[in-house]
Scaffold this active site. Sequence first.
Site, PDB file in Angstrom:
ATOM      1  N   LYS A  54     125.173  11.254 -24.046  1.00 19.38           N
ATOM      2  CA  LYS A  54     125.687  12.587 -24.376  1.00 19.38           C
ATOM      3  C   LYS A  54     124.653  13.670 -24.080  1.00 19.38           C
ATOM      4  CE  LYS A  54     128.813  10.781 -27.864  1.00 19.38           C
ATOM      5  NZ  LYS A  54     129.056  10.581 -29.292  1.00 19.38           N
ATOM      6  N   HIS A 102     119.656   4.879 -40.597  1.00 20.57           N
ATOM      7  CA  HIS A 102     120.880   4.235 -41.075  1.00 20.57           C
ATOM      8  C   HIS A 102     120.897   4.242 -42.597  1.00 20.57           C
ATOM      9  CE1 HIS A 102     118.213   0.729 -41.342  1.00 20.57           C
ATOM     10  NE2 HIS A 102     117.961   0.890 -40.079  1.00 20.57           N
TER      11      HIS A 102
END
Length: 116
Positions: A54, A102
Amino acid sequence: MIGIDIASIDRIKNMYEKFGRRAYERFLSDEEIELIKRAETAAGFWAAKEAASKAIGTGIGKECSFHDLKIKKDKNGAPKLKYSKALRKKYKIKKTSLSITHDKGVAIAVVHNLTK
């Protein structure tokens, strides 16, 4: 350019439970698979590669595959990302920074590229 992605740890874990090593081979090299000790790490690597694609504006696909991106760890265990030579040249990438985190079932990665 900056790219960001989020990945479900359970999705990556379920993929591995269903397909074993082949699940990881879809998006990781043998060297990268050796770094995977937990599903959280695998999900983080998935998110990192998505974020990197991206950051160059293509997403994962024909222009940039998972295997055009390599993740290693430095001596302190911090992740490092490298684009293939062809992508570095085409998008004039001079330096890449990667951050992975995370928590609570998701992994998030942010990639920042400095260009010439």
